[in-house]
Write an enzyme that holds these catalytic residues in place. Structure first.
Site, PDB file in Angstrom:
ATOM      1  N   ARG A 277       0.843  -1.195   0.000  1.00 16.88           N
ATOM      2  CA  ARG A 277       0.000   0.000   0.000  1.00 16.88           C
ATOM      3  C   ARG A 277       0.880   1.248   0.000  1.00 16.88           C
ATOM      4  O   ARG A 277       0.581   2.249  -0.646  1.00 16.88           O
ATOM      5  CB  ARG A 277      -0.952   0.016   1.204  1.00 16.88           C
ATOM      6  CG  ARG A 277      -1.713   1.342   1.335  1.00 16.88           C
ATOM      7  CD  ARG A 277      -2.858   1.289   2.338  1.00 16.88           C
ATOM      8  NE  ARG A 277      -2.551   0.588   3.548  1.00 16.88           N
ATOM      9  CZ  ARG A 277      -1.838   1.075   4.564  1.00 16.88           C
ATOM     10  NH1 ARG A 277      -1.311   2.293   4.492  1.00 16.88           N
ATOM     11  NH2 ARG A 277      -1.630   0.345   5.648  1.00 16.88           N
TER      12      ARG A 277
ATOM     13  N   TYR B 119     -15.634  17.613 -16.026  1.00 19.22           N
ATOM     14  CA  TYR B 119     -16.013  16.202 -16.097  1.00 19.22           C
ATOM     15  C   TYR B 119     -17.038  15.897 -15.007  1.00 19.22           C
ATOM     16  O   TYR B 119     -16.874  16.298 -13.858  1.00 19.22           O
ATOM     17  CB  TYR B 119     -14.763  15.330 -15.933  1.00 19.22           C
ATOM     18  CG  TYR B 119     -15.052  13.878 -15.645  1.00 19.22           C
ATOM     19  CD1 TYR B 119     -15.877  13.132 -16.493  1.00 19.22           C
ATOM     20  CD2 TYR B 119     -14.518  13.253 -14.525  1.00 19.22           C
ATOM     21  CE1 TYR B 119     -16.156  11.798 -16.216  1.00 19.22           C
ATOM     22  CE2 TYR B 119     -14.784  11.922 -14.250  1.00 19.22           C
ATOM     23  CZ  TYR B 119     -15.614  11.200 -15.097  1.00 19.22           C
ATOM     24  OH  TYR B 119     -15.889   9.886 -14.829  1.00 19.22           O
TER      25      TYR B 119
ATOM     26  N   ASP C 204      -5.994  19.270 -14.681  1.00 21.71           N
ATOM     27  CA  ASP C 204      -6.349  17.965 -15.226  1.00 21.71           C
ATOM     28  C   ASP C 204      -5.852  17.928 -16.672  1.00 21.71           C
ATOM     29  O   ASP C 204      -6.394  18.595 -17.546  1.00 21.71           O
ATOM     30  CB  ASP C 204      -7.869  17.782 -15.162  1.00 21.71           C
ATOM     31  CG  ASP C 204      -8.330  16.404 -15.643  1.00 21.71           C
ATOM     32  OD1 ASP C 204      -7.587  15.773 -16.425  1.00 21.71           O
ATOM     33  OD2 ASP C 204      -9.441  15.976 -15.267  1.00 21.71           O
TER      34      ASP C 204
ATOM     35  N   LYS D  18      -7.109   6.705 -19.531  1.00 26.85           N
ATOM     36  CA  LYS D  18      -7.337   7.189 -20.882  1.00 26.85           C
ATOM     37  C   LYS D  18      -6.071   7.067 -21.739  1.00 26.85           C
ATOM     38  O   LYS D  18      -5.627   5.971 -22.023  1.00 26.85           O
ATOM     39  CB  LYS D  18      -7.855   8.634 -20.813  1.00 26.85           C
ATOM     40  CG  LYS D  18      -8.948   8.886 -19.776  1.00 26.85           C
ATOM     41  CD  LYS D  18     -10.152   7.961 -19.913  1.00 26.85           C
ATOM     42  CE  LYS D  18     -11.388   8.415 -19.142  1.00 26.85           C
ATOM     43  NZ  LYS D  18     -11.292   8.336 -17.682  1.00 26.85           N
TER      44      LYS D  18
END
Length: 380
Positions: free
Chosen positions: A47, A99, A171, A196
Site C-alpha cells: 500500500r 467532467y 487535469d 485514458k
C-alpha cells in the site's frame, strides 16, 4: 532527454537488477521480508510502495517534467487526494465545464465536509479573480475541458494562483504531456485519468498526480498511503507499457482528429464542432501557444438540438463504439447529457453548452478514411 525518449526510458533503470529484465517486473506481492524490524530493501508493504508502482511513478514524473509521481486506483482517487489537502472552510474555484465525475465528487462528497466550490467560466482567466477570497486554497483547471473542449490559459491561471498564494491543479487527461506541460506553465499539480491516453488500450483504470515541490509531494504521499486509494502492480505494468507508445499514438490521434473535425465542420447536418485546432474555436490562439497539437477529442452538435437525433447517430456508428471513457486506440462515441455528464443537473449542463444534441468523440488510431465514412453513414 527529449519527450519521445522519455516515454521509453524516462525515470527507469535500464534493466531490473535481479535478473536483467528489460521491462520492470510485476511484483505481485503485498509484503516484503525484513532482516530486522524496520530494515528492508526499500519496500515494506505494497500500500505504501511497490517496485512496479515506483517504476510507473518515476515514468509519470519524467514525462511531465516533474520530480514526484503518484499513481492511484482511478482518476477520481487522484482528485480525492488533492482535495484532502484542504480543510473545512476552504474554497475551490473550478471551471464550470467539468467532467461529471469530478463535479459529483466535489458537490456530493466534499461539500458535505464544509469545502465550498465555485464553478465558473475560465476562458477569460482575468475573471477568475472575481471568485477568489481569503478562504480560496485551490484552482482546479481542465484544459481542454470535458466535453466542450474549452481552452484555459494555464500560464495566466498560474500568475493568479501565485498572486494569491493558492495551489493550481491542472487535469491534463485530454492533452497528455505529449501536447502540453502544465508544470512548465506554472501549475503546482498535474492530474491524469491514466485510464485514458496514458494506458491507451481501454484495459485499465488508474489515476496519477505529478508535482515538482518536495513538501507538496510529501503531503500527497501521506494521503496516498493513509487513504489507501492505490493501484495494483498489474495495472501499473499496463500503464507503464502504454506510456512507452504514448508519443506514437498521440501523433496519430491528432492527425485523425484534424481530419474528422474538418469533415464534421463541413457537414450539413452538423450545427457546431468543438475542437481547439479549428481557427474558429474560442481561445484557439491560446491553444496554439500552450499545446504542441490539438488532440483527438472532438464534440459536435446536430442541427435542431434534438436528443433523439443525436442518439440515433451514435447508435448507427459501426467503427466508433458507443461507450464511456476515451483515449484508447479504438474510436469511441458518447452522448454526454445521458452518459458522462448525466450527474450534472440539466440547467447546469446547458449553461456550459452540454445540450441534448451534443456528441463527444474520442478519435482513435484507425484509418481516417474509415472513420470519416462511418460518421458520414451515421449522420445519413
Amino acid at each position: 532527454m527529449k519527450f519521445n525518449t522519455k516515454t521509453v526510458h524516462g525515470g527507469q533503470h535500464n534493466v531490473d537488477p535481479a535478473y536483467g529484465s528489460v521491462m520492470p517486473p510485476i511484483y505481485q506481492t503485498s509484503t516484503y521480508s525484513q532482516t530486522t524490524p524496520g530494515k528492508h530493501n526499500g519496500f515494506a508493504y505494497s500500500r505504501t510502495a511497490n517496485p512496479t508502482r515506483t517504476a510507473l511513478e518515476n515514468a509519470l514524473a519524467s514525462i511531465e517534467n516533474g520530480n514526484y509521481g503518484l499513481a492511484f486506483g482511478s482518476g477520481l482517487a487522484a482528485i480525492d487526494a488533492v482535495i484532502k489537502l484542504l480543510k473545512t472552510g476552504d474554497e475551490v474555484v473550478s471551471t464550470n465545464d467539468l467532467y461529471g465525475g469530478s463535479y459529483r465528487l466535489f458537490k456530493k462528497v466534499f461539500e458535505k465536509f464544509g469545502i465550498k466550490f465555485h464553478f465558473v467560466g475560465m476562458q477569460d482567466a482575468s475573471q477568475i479573480e472575481n471568485y477568489i477570497n481569503e478562504n480560496t486554497r485551490l484552482l482546479w483547471v481542465e484544459t481542454p475541458t470535458n466535453p466542450m473542449m474549452k481552452i484555459i490559459d494555464i500560464k495566466a491561471c498560474s500568475e493568479i494562483a501565485k498572486k494569491h498564494n493558492i495551489l493550481l491543479a491542472v487535469d491534463n487527461t485530454f492533452a497528455t504531456a505529449y501536447l502540453q506541460l502544465p508544470l512548465e506553465l506554472g501549475a503546482d499539480i498535474v492530474m491524469h485519468s491514466a485510464t485514458k491516453y496514458l494506458g491507451g488500450h481501454s484495459d485499465v483504470v488508474m489515476g496519477s498526480l505529478v508535482v515538482k515541490d518536495k513538501q507538496l509531494a510529501e503531503q500527497l504521499y501521506f494521503i496516498q498511503n493513509a487513504s489507501g486509494g492505490i493501484c495494483g502492480p498489474q495495472d501499473c505494468f499496463l500503464v507503464l507499457r502504454g506510456i512507452k507508445t504514448l508519443h506514437l499514438r498521440m501523433q496519430r490521434h491528432c492527425e485523425n482528429g484534424n481530419a474528422v473535425a474538418e469533415f464534421l465542420a463541413s457537414h450539413p447536418k452538423v450545427e457546431k464542432v468543438y475542437w481547439p485546432g479549428l481557427p474558429s474555436h474560442p481561445n484557439h490562439e491560446i491553444a496554439k501557444a500552450q499545446m504542441k497539437d490539438f488532440g483527438g477529442m472532438i464534440s459536435f452538435t446536430t442541427k435542431g438540438n434534438v436528443m433523439a437525433d443525436a442518439i440515433k447517430v451514435v447508435e448507427n456508428l459501426k467503427i466508433f463504439t458507443l461507450a464511456e471513457s476515451l483515449g484508447g486506440v479504438e474510436s469511441l462515441a458518447g452522448h454526454p447529457a445521458s452518459m458522462t455528464h448525466a450527474s450534472i443537473p440539466k440547467e447546469e449542463r446547458e449553461k456550459t453548452g452540454v445540450v441534448d444534441s451534443l456528441i463527444r468523440l474520442s478519435v482513435g488510431i484507425e484509418d481516417q478514411d474509415d472513420l470519416i465514412a462511418d460518421l458520414k453513414q451515421a449522420l445519413g
